[in-house]
Design an enzyme around this catalytic site. Structure first.
Site, mmCIF file in Angstrom:
data_model
loop_
_atom_site.group_PDB
_atom_site.id
_atom_site.type_symbol
_atom_site.label_atom_id
_atom_site.label_comp_id
_atom_site.label_asym_id
_atom_site.label_seq_id
_atom_site.Cartn_x
_atom_site.Cartn_y
_atom_site.Cartn_z
ATOM 1 N N LYS A 1 -82.463 -7.167 -26.664
ATOM 2 C CA LYS A 1 -83.180 -7.056 -25.386
ATOM 3 C C LYS A 1 -84.426 -6.190 -25.545
ATOM 4 C CE LYS A 1 -82.763 -5.428 -20.627
ATOM 5 N NZ LYS A 1 -81.881 -5.031 -19.519
ATOM 6 N N HIS B 1 -73.931 -50.054 -39.290
ATOM 7 C CA HIS B 1 -74.413 -49.620 -37.970
ATOM 8 C C HIS B 1 -73.256 -49.229 -37.055
ATOM 9 C CE1 HIS B 1 -78.316 -50.807 -39.345
ATOM 10 N NE2 HIS B 1 -77.966 -52.080 -39.434
ATOM 11 N N THR C 1 -69.135 3.302 -30.812
ATOM 12 C CA THR C 1 -70.583 3.188 -30.557
ATOM 13 C C THR C 1 -70.902 3.014 -29.075
ATOM 14 O OG1 THR C 1 -70.506 0.792 -30.901
ATOM 15 C CG2 THR C 1 -70.991 2.173 -32.828
#
Length: 509
Positions: free
Chosen positions: A136, A271, A65
């Site tokens: 883009k 905690h 591609t």
């Protein structure tokens, strides 16, 4: 002119139906390699990529591609006449939709014993280039990386066209997709401990109702390849959804229980600080010790154990209010008992698997602190007896126990242990003697004959004086203070023993 869609996917779930629907919406389909074959087998007319480029796929498909006929069609700004003229001069048709997800790099490197050559071959080149080009140019091109977006794209494509806000959303998603992909590749290939840039990627595991406080938004993200033995890999067997604070506390409890592989152990955390730790030959006894260490603070806490929860242990756990129980497994009887409590969360975590993950990360304003995880223990320390009296064998055992726990208490930290349990924990104080006073006060009469661990050295002799006064008989600390000798003298005068490790365990966050 027909709209054109370029489809090249590694994850082929739902792709044939999607392509057929696109065709029905008057799209021409362009495709490559395995995707082309899958679509043709499903009866979808496809134009092969080589027909578009007039160039064959080469190098075992590494190049197919990366061609102007593709990237010209993706990147042309259709608002510019010069771009249209360039496309016409080169006989390039624009591409309106790109559907691409990348080679399975994550899946490849997650395989046990994967060869480096296989990992390298699964680094996608053409896919990210197409995604970035389409993203883009999202003003004109829609880009899809996630099969979960097929439905939305189809609905809009069948109507007046894919909306700009959708294209913008999909473009951002595509850039996140390629960024995460590249981050994973970079992490795989990086050998430096602290490289010049650090790019981290995490995947959203679940949205949380809120963060530490109700006015803070929050979500839980996990590493793409979480360690087998980790909070992120835990399986929830029962109970309501974990909260931000639950997850933080569970992580602390898991880290502490991981210190104990040589005995049955139970830890209670509140905690992120341990409030009670117990050890024994059998799990029910270990939990009894952890509970007895601080029966007040354990209420509403997190409990982690390092053995399968049996019916006896489950009965004890069910008698108090707990937020979460973490274990390597639960017997059927234990599950039947605990699942009667609607809200208690039960987490199953592999405690014998890989615990990879060498970094500890702390966010700061405008940046992040990165350090090696504190995975070292007493076996890695330069242990020496600083006093005249050597510890007895029982004291050595208590000192080792206390040292394992104090490593997981917020600094300044002091822990007292006696027998098979912690009897006092002083956490997060601004001075060391203050932490000692809290731990000693909590221990009460149990301080007599106990062992004391400090996560860092004593800057002055006052902590040892407080320990002697309380009846502590053995102390373990890193040493290294300019005034060490004053502390040693106090210990020698009282006849107690003190061990230096040469290693500290600050835990500030």
């Amino acid at each position: 002119m027909k709209r054109r869609a370029l489809i090249s996917v590694s994850d082929k779930s739902g792709i044939s139906d999607f392509a057929k629907a696109l065709q029905d919406a008057d799209f021409e389909i362009i495709s490559t390699g395995g995707t082309q074959r899958a679509l043709e087998e499903a009866g979808v007319p496809v134009t092969g990529i080589s027909e578009v480029t007039n160039f064959p796929e080469i190098l075992d498909g590494r190049v197919k591609t990366l061609h102007p006929a593709i990237h010209g069609g993706l990147l042309a700004d259709r608002e510019k006449e010069a771009h249209w003229e360039a496309l016409q001069a080169q006989a390039i048709d624009p591409i309106d939709l790109v559907v691409v997800n990348l080679y399975p790099f994550k899946e490849t490197i997650s395989k046990k014993g994967v060869e480096d050559a296989d990992a390298i071959e699964n680094i996608d080149i053409g896919g990210p280039a197409m995604l970035r080009a389409a993203a883009k140019n999202h003003a004109h091109v829609a880009v899809v990386t996630d099969p979960g977006d097929y439905k939305r794209v189809l609905e809009e494509a069948r109507g007046s066209g894919i909306r700009f806000d959708t294209r913008r959303h999909l473009a951002a998603k595509a850039f996140r997709h390629t960024a995460a992909y590249d981050a994973l590749v970079a992490d795989y290939m990086t050998e430096e401990a602290f490289p010049e840039t650090m790019t981290l990627t995490y995947e959203k595991k679940q949205a949380l109702r809120y963060g530490e406080n109700p006015h803070q938004g929050a979500s839980f993200y996990e590493h793409p390849l979480p360690a087998v033995s980790s909070m992120a890999a835990a399986e929830q067997l029962h109970g309501k959804e974990l909260s931000y604070n639950n997850i933080n506390d569970v992580n602390a409890a898991f880290a502490l229980i991981s210190e104990f592989s040589d005995t049955k152990a139970a830890v209670a955390v509140k905690h992120t600080n341990p409030c009670g730790v117990g050890i024994a030959d059998k799990l029910p006894a270990a939990f009894e010790e952890a509970y007895a260490a601080d029966p007040v603070s354990i209420f509403g806490g997190i409990v982690a154990v390092n053995d399968t929860v049996d019916a006896d242990t489950a009965e004890q756990l069910a008698n108090i209010f707990l937020e979460v129980v973490i274990a390597p497994d639960f017997s059927d009887e234990a599950l039947a008992i605990l699942q009667k409590k609607k809200n208690i969360r039960l987490l199953k975590v592999d405690m014998d698997g890989d615990r990879k993950g060498s970094y500890a990360l702390t966010s700061v304003s405008g940046g992040m602190l990165v350090q090696d995880a504190d995975v070292k223990g007493l076996v890695d320390a330069d242990v020496n007896v600083a006093t005249k009296r050597e510890p007895t064998s029982a004291e050595w055992r208590s000192l080792g126990f206390a040292w394992r726990v104090v490593k997981h208490v917020k600094s300044n930290a002091i822990v007292l242990t006696k027998g098979n349990r912690t009897v006092g924990v002083g956490a997060g104080q601004m001075n060391r003697v203050g932490a000692a006073e809290i731990a000693i006060a909590q221990a009460g009469s149990e301080a007599q004959g106990s062992a004391l661990a400090s996560d860092a050295f004593f800057p002055m002799k006052d902590t040892v004086e407080a320990a002697v006064k309380a009846g502590v008989t053995a102390v373990i600390q890193p040493g290294g203070s300019k005034r060490d000798q004053e502390s040693i003298d106090v210990a020698d005068e009282a006849g107690i023993t003190m061990v230096f490790t040469g290693m500290r365990h600050f835990r500030h966050a």
